[in-house]
Design an enzyme around this catalytic site. Structure first.
Site, PDB file in Angstrom:
ATOM      1  N   CYS A 142       8.953  -4.538  -0.653  1.00  0.00           N
ATOM      2  CA  CYS A 142       8.752  -5.977  -0.520  1.00  0.00           C
ATOM      3  C   CYS A 142       8.043  -6.535  -1.749  1.00  0.00           C
ATOM      4  O   CYS A 142       6.965  -6.045  -2.120  1.00  0.00           O
ATOM      5  CB  CYS A 142       7.932  -6.246   0.741  1.00  0.00           C
ATOM      6  SG  CYS A 142       7.384  -7.957   0.913  1.00  0.00           S
ATOM      7  N   CYS A 183       4.010  -2.947   1.856  1.00  0.00           N
ATOM      8  CA  CYS A 183       5.310  -2.330   2.149  1.00  0.00           C
ATOM      9  C   CYS A 183       6.029  -2.150   0.813  1.00  0.00           C
ATOM     10  O   CYS A 183       6.090  -3.071  -0.009  1.00  0.00           O
ATOM     11  CB  CYS A 183       6.119  -3.194   3.111  1.00  0.00           C
ATOM     12  SG  CYS A 183       5.225  -3.519   4.650  1.00  0.00           S
ATOM     13  N   ASN A 224      17.297  -6.535  -0.154  1.00  0.00           N
ATOM     14  CA  ASN A 224      17.365  -7.377  -1.347  1.00  0.00           C
ATOM     15  C   ASN A 224      16.597  -6.703  -2.470  1.00  0.00           C
ATOM     16  O   ASN A 224      15.552  -6.097  -2.229  1.00  0.00           O
ATOM     17  CB  ASN A 224      16.774  -8.757  -1.028  1.00  0.00           C
ATOM     18  CG  ASN A 224      17.595  -9.505   0.004  1.00  0.00           C
ATOM     19  OD1 ASN A 224      18.793  -9.712  -0.177  1.00  0.00           O
ATOM     20  ND2 ASN A 224      16.970  -9.885   1.109  1.00  0.00           N
ATOM     21  N   CYS A 251      14.986 -12.554   1.842  1.00  0.00           N
ATOM     22  CA  CYS A 251      13.915 -11.778   2.501  1.00  0.00           C
ATOM     23  C   CYS A 251      13.288 -10.778   1.546  1.00  0.00           C
ATOM     24  O   CYS A 251      13.980  -9.995   0.907  1.00  0.00           O
ATOM     25  CB  CYS A 251      14.477 -10.973   3.666  1.00  0.00           C
ATOM     26  SG  CYS A 251      15.080 -11.987   4.981  1.00  0.00           S
ATOM     27  N   GLU A 270       5.314 -19.623  -1.514  1.00  0.00           N
ATOM     28  CA  GLU A 270       6.643 -20.230  -1.545  1.00  0.00           C
ATOM     29  C   GLU A 270       7.172 -20.493  -0.138  1.00  0.00           C
ATOM     30  O   GLU A 270       6.758 -19.847   0.822  1.00  0.00           O
ATOM     31  CB  GLU A 270       7.621 -19.298  -2.286  1.00  0.00           C
ATOM     32  CG  GLU A 270       7.193 -19.055  -3.730  1.00  0.00           C
ATOM     33  CD  GLU A 270       8.115 -18.147  -4.534  1.00  0.00           C
ATOM     34  OE1 GLU A 270       8.296 -18.420  -5.725  1.00  0.00           O
ATOM     35  OE2 GLU A 270       8.642 -17.157  -4.000  1.00  0.00           O
ATOM     36  N   SER A 307       7.154 -13.249  12.463  1.00  0.00           N
ATOM     37  CA  SER A 307       7.571 -11.897  12.080  1.00  0.00           C
ATOM     38  C   SER A 307       6.338 -11.100  11.694  1.00  0.00           C
ATOM     39  O   SER A 307       5.540 -11.540  10.865  1.00  0.00           O
ATOM     40  CB  SER A 307       8.537 -11.983  10.895  1.00  0.00           C
ATOM     41  OG  SER A 307       8.860 -10.690  10.424  1.00  0.00           O
ATOM     42  N   LEU A 317      10.484  -3.206  11.832  1.00  0.00           N
ATOM     43  CA  LEU A 317      10.400  -1.773  12.145  1.00  0.00           C
ATOM     44  C   LEU A 317      10.888  -0.931  10.962  1.00  0.00           C
ATOM     45  O   LEU A 317      10.179  -0.071  10.464  1.00  0.00           O
ATOM     46  CB  LEU A 317      11.206  -1.468  13.413  1.00  0.00           C
ATOM     47  CG  LEU A 317      10.958  -0.075  13.995  1.00  0.00           C
ATOM     48  CD1 LEU A 317       9.557   0.042  14.569  1.00  0.00           C
ATOM     49  CD2 LEU A 317      11.996   0.280  15.066  1.00  0.00           C
ATOM     50  N   HIS A 318      12.107  -1.137  10.556  1.00  0.00           N
ATOM     51  CA  HIS A 318      12.702  -0.502   9.369  1.00  0.00           C
ATOM     52  C   HIS A 318      12.962   1.000   9.478  1.00  0.00           C
ATOM     53  O   HIS A 318      13.617   1.561   8.601  1.00  0.00           O
ATOM     54  CB  HIS A 318      11.893  -0.795   8.091  1.00  0.00           C
ATOM     55  CG  HIS A 318      11.651  -2.241   7.845  1.00  0.00           C
ATOM     56  ND1 HIS A 318      12.662  -3.176   7.830  1.00  0.00           N
ATOM     57  CD2 HIS A 318      10.510  -2.947   7.634  1.00  0.00           C
ATOM     58  CE1 HIS A 318      12.153  -4.378   7.605  1.00  0.00           C
ATOM     59  NE2 HIS A 318      10.841  -4.263   7.495  1.00  0.00           N
ATOM     60  N   GLY A 324       3.432 -13.016   3.113  1.00  0.00           N
ATOM     61  CA  GLY A 324       2.247 -12.713   3.902  1.00  0.00           C
ATOM     62  C   GLY A 324       2.527 -12.196   5.291  1.00  0.00           C
ATOM     63  O   GLY A 324       3.649 -12.253   5.795  1.00  0.00           O
ATOM     64  N   GLU A 325       1.481 -11.677   5.910  1.00  0.00           N
ATOM     65  CA  GLU A 325       1.562 -11.166   7.277  1.00  0.00           C
ATOM     66  C   GLU A 325       0.894 -12.198   8.190  1.00  0.00           C
ATOM     67  O   GLU A 325      -0.332 -12.364   8.161  1.00  0.00           O
ATOM     68  CB  GLU A 325       0.839  -9.813   7.352  1.00  0.00           C
ATOM     69  CG  GLU A 325       0.552  -9.307   8.753  1.00  0.00           C
ATOM     70  CD  GLU A 325       1.778  -9.264   9.682  1.00  0.00           C
ATOM     71  OE1 GLU A 325       2.878  -8.897   9.236  1.00  0.00           O
ATOM     72  OE2 GLU A 325       1.614  -9.611  10.866  1.00  0.00           O
TER      73      GLU A 325
HETATM   74  N1  SAH Z   1       4.853  -9.823   6.890  1.00  0.00           N
HETATM   75  C1  SAH Z   1       5.839 -10.121   7.865  1.00  0.00           C
HETATM   76  C2  SAH Z   1       6.709 -11.305   7.548  1.00  0.00           C
HETATM   77  C3  SAH Z   1       7.257 -11.509   6.149  1.00  0.00           C
HETATM   78  S1  SAH Z   1       8.552 -10.516   5.554  1.00  0.00           S
HETATM   79  C4  SAH Z   1       6.675  -8.906   8.142  1.00  0.00           C
HETATM   80  O1  SAH Z   1       6.592  -7.946   7.398  1.00  0.00           O
HETATM   81  O2  SAH Z   1       7.381  -8.913   9.149  1.00  0.00           O
HETATM   82  C5  SAH Z   1      10.065 -10.988   6.371  1.00  0.00           C
HETATM   83  C6  SAH Z   1      11.025  -9.800   6.530  1.00  0.00           C
HETATM   84  O3  SAH Z   1      11.616  -9.390   5.270  1.00  0.00           O
HETATM   85  C7  SAH Z   1      10.325  -8.547   7.069  1.00  0.00           C
HETATM   86  O4  SAH Z   1      11.098  -7.953   8.060  1.00  0.00           O
HETATM   87  C8  SAH Z   1      10.282  -7.668   5.840  1.00  0.00           C
HETATM   88  O5  SAH Z   1      10.089  -6.339   6.149  1.00  0.00           O
HETATM   89  C9  SAH Z   1      11.594  -7.977   5.200  1.00  0.00           C
HETATM   90  N2  SAH Z   1      11.699  -7.520   3.810  1.00  0.00           N
HETATM   91  C10 SAH Z   1      10.722  -7.235   2.937  1.00  0.00           C
HETATM   92  N3  SAH Z   1      11.223  -6.841   1.750  1.00  0.00           N
HETATM   93  C11 SAH Z   1      12.563  -6.873   1.883  1.00  0.00           C
HETATM   94  C12 SAH Z   1      13.654  -6.581   0.997  1.00  0.00           C
HETATM   95  N4  SAH Z   1      13.446  -6.200  -0.259  1.00  0.00           N
HETATM   96  N5  SAH Z   1      14.908  -6.722   1.472  1.00  0.00           N
HETATM   97  C13 SAH Z   1      15.136  -7.125   2.738  1.00  0.00           C
HETATM   98  N6  SAH Z   1      14.156  -7.427   3.613  1.00  0.00           N
HETATM   99  C14 SAH Z   1      12.879  -7.293   3.200  1.00  0.00           C
HETATM  100 FE1  SF4 Z   2       5.028  -5.795   4.398  1.00  0.00          FE
HETATM  101 FE2  SF4 Z   2       5.592  -8.225   5.399  1.00  0.00          FE
HETATM  102 FE3  SF4 Z   2       3.503  -7.893   3.780  1.00  0.00          FE
HETATM  103 FE4  SF4 Z   2       5.956  -7.724   2.771  1.00  0.00          FE
HETATM  104  S1  SF4 Z   2       5.014  -9.541   3.638  1.00  0.00           S
HETATM  105  S2  SF4 Z   2       4.207  -6.319   2.366  1.00  0.00           S
HETATM  106  S3  SF4 Z   2       7.053  -6.780   4.475  1.00  0.00           S
HETATM  107  S4  SF4 Z   2       3.753  -6.980   5.784  1.00  0.00           S
END
Ligand code: SAH
Ligand code: SF4
Length: 323
Positions: A102, A99, A271, A312, A75, A172, A196-197, A142-143
């Site tokens: 996510c 994660c 979210n 996000c 998407e 990111s 980082l989180h 995706g990463e």
């Molecule tokens: N994989 C990459 C980029 C995609 S995610 C990364 O992890 O950075 C984009 C951002 O959304 C990241 O910072 C991710 O940790 C955050 N994210 C993932 N799940 C989320 C959620 N449920 N609420 C808010 N942010 C979230």
């Molecule tokens: Fe983690 Fe980013 Fe992959 Fe979601 S898209 S699982 S936040 S690395």
């Protein structure tokens, strides 16, 4: 970027087609009205569509946000603001890094996108905006750094062919340290964002499993080195989760980690996603004030597209199944 189709003909023909594709966001050869009719028809017959087209789209925020589903598996989100046009694009269908909070991580990795599929999301947004996007964020599914060669090829094409400066693109990453180091060596002045989180390894490992491989200190060291190599400001993303990462001691620990740097912190209200039961933190503003008081440069991200699962962390390409 070489097209996944053959044009043939004189070399100015290729230039015409490139202008249609990259500057005018054409979807078909039929639209290319300055090509001779015969050639146009032949090309249109051979290649009915020149880039991946959405199977479905959804609008939110009074039409200012639009999400598109491609190939039933990935998407992109186009967001119009008063002062900019941003597209959030995917680098992979799904993600293998798991994660916990996510939705993309909850679905697992389906596949890497190729460079053309990545660039095409930007071209789709150009069509939606009827104008070139001003900002591109690799923050969709995706990463990006787990699909390194394809995202670098795509960034080059978005810079060279579409004409959006790398400076207006943000990559990111969850914190794949060797790839951050590799990206620091490329002559690509992109903005880097680190997810980082949590400032402590115990909390971060519980949210971001890859932290066991590259813990907090290694990630911070890598982004500081990126900052030095490129002179590009680095951002830290921090999704605010109730009673998990929103306490005062964590604000203090985060401020300590960033001391002496100009790293910017972007707090993301969590979210909702189907597979994560912990609620969003009610302390986003309090945490922001605590960080500010400690001298940290911090902002809160908007929650565009929540109603259509486009915010996000909500991209999961489950639309076809649930439609
Ligand atoms: N994989 C990459 C980029 C995609 S995610 C990364 O992890 O950075 C984009 C951002 O959304 C990241 O910072 C991710 O940790 C955050 N994210 C993932 N799940 C989320 C959620 N449920 N609420 C808010 N942010 C979230
Ligand atoms: Fe983690 Fe980013 Fe992959 Fe979601 S898209 S699982 S936040 S690395």
């Amino acid at each position: 970027m070489t097209f996944p189709f053959e044009i043939g003909g004189p070399s100015f023909r290729a230039r015409q087609v490139r202008a249609w594709v990259f500057q005018r966001f054409a979807r078909t050869f039929d639209e290319m009205t300055d090509l001779p009719l015969g050639e146009r028809e032949q090309l249109a017959k051979r290649y009915p569509s020149i880039r991946p087209e959405p199977l479905q789209t959804w609008d939110a925020d009074g039409g200012e946000t639009r999400k598109a589903l491609f190939d039933g598996s990935y998407e992109a989100v186009a967001m119009r603001y008063p002062d900019r046009r941003t597209v959030c694009i995917s680098s992979q269908a799904g993600c293998g890094l798991g994660c916990t909070f996510c939705a993309t991580g909850q679905m697992g990795l389906v596949r890497n996108l190729n460079a053309w599929e990545i660039v095409s999301q930007v071209l789709w947004a150009g069509r939606v905006f009827a104008d070139r996007p001003t900002n591109v964020v690799l923050m969709g599914m995706g990463e990006p750094l787990a699909n390194y060669d394809n995202i670098v090829e795509a960034i080059r094409s978005i810079n060279d062919d579409v004409g959006i400066s790398a400076r207006k693109m943000t990559v990111s990453t969850v914190g794949l340290v060797p790839q951050i180091e590799r990206l620091a060596d490329e002559p690509l002045p992109v903005t880097l964002a680190l997810s980082l989180h949590a400032p402590d390894d115990e909390t971060r490992s519980s949210l971001v499993p890859i932290n066991r491989r590259w813990p907090v200190a290694d990630c911070i060291k890598a982004v500081k080195a990126f900052r030095r190599a490129h002179g590009r400001r680095v951002t830290i993303e921090y999704a605010m989760i109730d009673s998990v990462n929103d306490s005062s001691w964590q604000a203090k620990r985060l401020a300590d980690l960033l001391k002496g740097s100009d790293i910017h912190v972007n707090l993301i209200p969590l979210n909702p996603t189907p597979g994560f039961g912990v609620p969003a933190s009610p302390r986003v503003d309090a945490f922001m004030r605590e960080l500010r008081g400690l001298g940290v440069n911090v902002t809160v991200r908007d929650t565009r597209g929540r109603d259509i699962d486009a915010a996000c962390g909500q991209l999961a390409a489950d639309a076809i199944a649930s439609a």
